[in-house]
Design a protein around this motif. Sequence first.
Motif, PDB file in Angstrom:
ATOM      1  N   MET A   1       0.882  -1.218  -0.228  1.00  0.00           N
ATOM      2  CA  MET A   1      -0.074   0.060  -0.049  1.00  0.00           C
ATOM      3  C   MET A   1       0.888   1.312  -0.095  1.00  0.00           C
ATOM      4  O   MET A   1       0.545   2.249  -0.698  1.00  0.00           O
ATOM      5  N   ALA A   2       1.939   1.428   0.735  1.00  0.00           N
ATOM      6  CA  ALA A   2       2.829   2.176   0.802  1.00  0.00           C
ATOM      7  C   ALA A   2       3.424   2.752  -0.597  1.00  0.00           C
ATOM      8  O   ALA A   2       3.700   3.941  -0.839  1.00  0.00           O
ATOM      9  N   GLU A   3       3.778   1.538  -1.268  1.00  0.00           N
ATOM     10  CA  GLU A   3       4.305   1.756  -2.584  1.00  0.00           C
ATOM     11  C   GLU A   3       3.502   2.692  -3.640  1.00  0.00           C
ATOM     12  O   GLU A   3       3.961   3.457  -4.382  1.00  0.00           O
ATOM     13  N   ARG A   4       2.208   2.084  -3.567  1.00  0.00           N
ATOM     14  CA  ARG A   4       1.031   2.909  -4.325  1.00  0.00           C
ATOM     15  C   ARG A   4       0.977   4.532  -3.823  1.00  0.00           C
ATOM     16  O   ARG A   4       0.750   5.317  -4.693  1.00  0.00           O
ATOM     17  N   ALA A  19      -7.022  18.769   3.773  1.00  0.00           N
ATOM     18  CA  ALA A  19      -8.043  18.301   4.353  1.00  0.00           C
ATOM     19  C   ALA A  19      -8.041  17.787   5.714  1.00  0.00           C
ATOM     20  O   ALA A  19      -8.503  18.096   6.803  1.00  0.00           O
ATOM     21  N   LEU A  20      -6.912  16.620   5.851  1.00  0.00           N
ATOM     22  CA  LEU A  20      -6.834  15.768   7.142  1.00  0.00           C
ATOM     23  C   LEU A  20      -6.368  16.799   8.326  1.00  0.00           C
ATOM     24  O   LEU A  20      -6.740  16.658   9.537  1.00  0.00           O
ATOM     25  N   LEU A  21      -5.372  17.629   7.924  1.00  0.00           N
ATOM     26  CA  LEU A  21      -4.784  18.365   8.938  1.00  0.00           C
ATOM     27  C   LEU A  21      -5.872  19.496   9.431  1.00  0.00           C
ATOM     28  O   LEU A  21      -6.018  19.798  10.478  1.00  0.00           O
ATOM     29  N   ASP A  22      -6.706  20.037   8.585  1.00  0.00           N
ATOM     30  CA  ASP A  22      -7.685  21.110   8.850  1.00  0.00           C
ATOM     31  C   ASP A  22      -8.736  20.492   9.803  1.00  0.00           C
ATOM     32  O   ASP A  22      -9.292  20.752  10.995  1.00  0.00           O
ATOM     33  N   LEU A  23      -9.265  19.143   9.422  1.00  0.00           N
ATOM     34  CA  LEU A  23      -9.924  18.458  10.376  1.00  0.00           C
ATOM     35  C   LEU A  23      -9.456  18.031  11.789  1.00  0.00           C
ATOM     36  O   LEU A  23      -9.931  18.166  12.633  1.00  0.00           O
ATOM     37  N   HIS A  24      -8.417  17.568  11.853  1.00  0.00           N
ATOM     38  CA  HIS A  24      -7.620  17.202  13.154  1.00  0.00           C
ATOM     39  C   HIS A  24      -7.399  18.498  13.972  1.00  0.00           C
ATOM     40  O   HIS A  24      -7.894  18.677  15.145  1.00  0.00           O
ATOM     41  N   ILE A 104       1.324  14.400   4.966  1.00  0.00           N
ATOM     42  CA  ILE A 104       0.218  14.093   5.795  1.00  0.00           C
ATOM     43  C   ILE A 104      -0.886  13.252   4.895  1.00  0.00           C
ATOM     44  O   ILE A 104      -1.225  12.115   5.285  1.00  0.00           O
ATOM     45  N   GLY A 105      -1.089  13.535   3.703  1.00  0.00           N
ATOM     46  CA  GLY A 105      -1.679  12.733   2.500  1.00  0.00           C
ATOM     47  C   GLY A 105      -1.004  11.504   2.369  1.00  0.00           C
ATOM     48  O   GLY A 105      -1.575  10.283   2.042  1.00  0.00           O
ATOM     49  N   TYR A 106       0.313  11.338   2.255  1.00  0.00           N
ATOM     50  CA  TYR A 106       0.960  10.290   1.849  1.00  0.00           C
ATOM     51  C   TYR A 106       0.670   9.276   3.040  1.00  0.00           C
ATOM     52  O   TYR A 106       0.552   8.137   2.709  1.00  0.00           O
ATOM     53  N   LEU A 107       0.981   9.491   4.289  1.00  0.00           N
ATOM     54  CA  LEU A 107       0.880   8.607   5.426  1.00  0.00           C
ATOM     55  C   LEU A 107      -0.581   8.205   5.415  1.00  0.00           C
ATOM     56  O   LEU A 107      -0.802   6.874   5.747  1.00  0.00           O
ATOM     57  N   LYS A 108      -1.594   9.166   4.942  1.00  0.00           N
ATOM     58  CA  LYS A 108      -2.922   8.395   4.999  1.00  0.00           C
ATOM     59  C   LYS A 108      -3.209   7.222   4.026  1.00  0.00           C
ATOM     60  O   LYS A 108      -3.762   6.268   4.346  1.00  0.00           O
ATOM     61  N   LEU A 109      -2.679   7.653   2.933  1.00  0.00           N
ATOM     62  CA  LEU A 109      -2.998   6.715   1.403  1.00  0.00           C
ATOM     63  C   LEU A 109      -2.033   5.389   1.984  1.00  0.00           C
ATOM     64  O   LEU A 109      -2.233   4.253   1.175  1.00  0.00           O
ATOM     65  N   ALA A 110      -0.931   5.628   2.335  1.00  0.00           N
ATOM     66  CA  ALA A 110       0.190   4.453   2.609  1.00  0.00           C
ATOM     67  C   ALA A 110      -0.710   3.566   3.955  1.00  0.00           C
ATOM     68  O   ALA A 110       0.122   2.747   4.350  1.00  0.00           O
ATOM     69  N   ASP A 113      -1.340   4.967   9.640  1.00  0.00           N
ATOM     70  CA  ASP A 113      -2.265   5.692  10.667  1.00  0.00           C
ATOM     71  C   ASP A 113      -1.824   6.150  11.888  1.00  0.00           C
ATOM     72  O   ASP A 113      -2.036   7.415  12.393  1.00  0.00           O
ATOM     73  N   ASP A 114      -0.975   5.213  12.312  1.00  0.00           N
ATOM     74  CA  ASP A 114      -0.312   5.423  13.733  1.00  0.00           C
ATOM     75  C   ASP A 114       0.617   6.560  13.689  1.00  0.00           C
ATOM     76  O   ASP A 114       0.896   7.679  14.434  1.00  0.00           O
ATOM     77  N   ARG A 115       1.447   6.617  12.491  1.00  0.00           N
ATOM     78  CA  ARG A 115       2.463   7.597  12.113  1.00  0.00           C
ATOM     79  C   ARG A 115       1.821   8.764  11.848  1.00  0.00           C
ATOM     80  O   ARG A 115       2.337   9.929  12.211  1.00  0.00           O
ATOM     81  N   LEU A 116       0.574   8.857  11.097  1.00  0.00           N
ATOM     82  CA  LEU A 116      -0.062  10.044  10.811  1.00  0.00           C
ATOM     83  C   LEU A 116      -0.320  11.032  12.214  1.00  0.00           C
ATOM     84  O   LEU A 116      -0.482  11.979  12.069  1.00  0.00           O
ATOM     85  N   GLN A 117      -1.179   9.930  12.951  1.00  0.00           N
ATOM     86  CA  GLN A 117      -1.494  10.373  14.259  1.00  0.00           C
ATOM     87  C   GLN A 117      -0.543  11.120  14.883  1.00  0.00           C
ATOM     88  O   GLN A 117      -0.682  12.407  15.477  1.00  0.00           O
ATOM     89  N   HIS A 118       0.543  10.544  15.004  1.00  0.00           N
ATOM     90  CA  HIS A 118       1.811  11.195  15.733  1.00  0.00           C
ATOM     91  C   HIS A 118       2.334  12.180  14.968  1.00  0.00           C
ATOM     92  O   HIS A 118       2.530  13.494  15.725  1.00  0.00           O
TER      93      HIS A 118
END
Length: 133
Positions: A1-4, A19-24, A104-110, A113-118
């Motif tokens: 998934m991370a490769e894609r 969008a993710l940063l704004d929501l957070h 941020i977008g990359y972490l979500k699509l990859a 989720d834990d790394r994104l939240q951190h």
Amino acid sequence: MAERAHLYNPLTLAYLGDALLDLHVRTHVIMRLKAKPNTLHRATTFYVSAKSQAQTFDALVAESYFTEAEYDVLMRGRNAKSHTKAKNTDVLTYKKSTALEAVIGYLKLAGEDDRLQHLLERIVELCEEREPK
């Protein structure tokens, strides 16, 4: 998934990351302030402005926060040719904020989720350190 996820255009990743940063940040501000929408909007803007994101970009790079793969996305985001003009800021500030949003977008699509939240929590911490008292 991370490769894609790595194959997406960095501006597409930044679109999602924005969008993710704004929501957070909106969620964080609502929970912290419990105020009226106008006050919430002003507080949120402090966190998600291009200037704030560029300062956060600099701080995270200085502390070597990013993994090698994330740093690659960060640089691709910073160097991406955007066809939109930066509003209320200079080009370098806009590029740095785009780069941060791309990670941020990359972490979500990859599916990281834990790394994104951190990362989102670290962004808020860095903003709060800069927040006027």
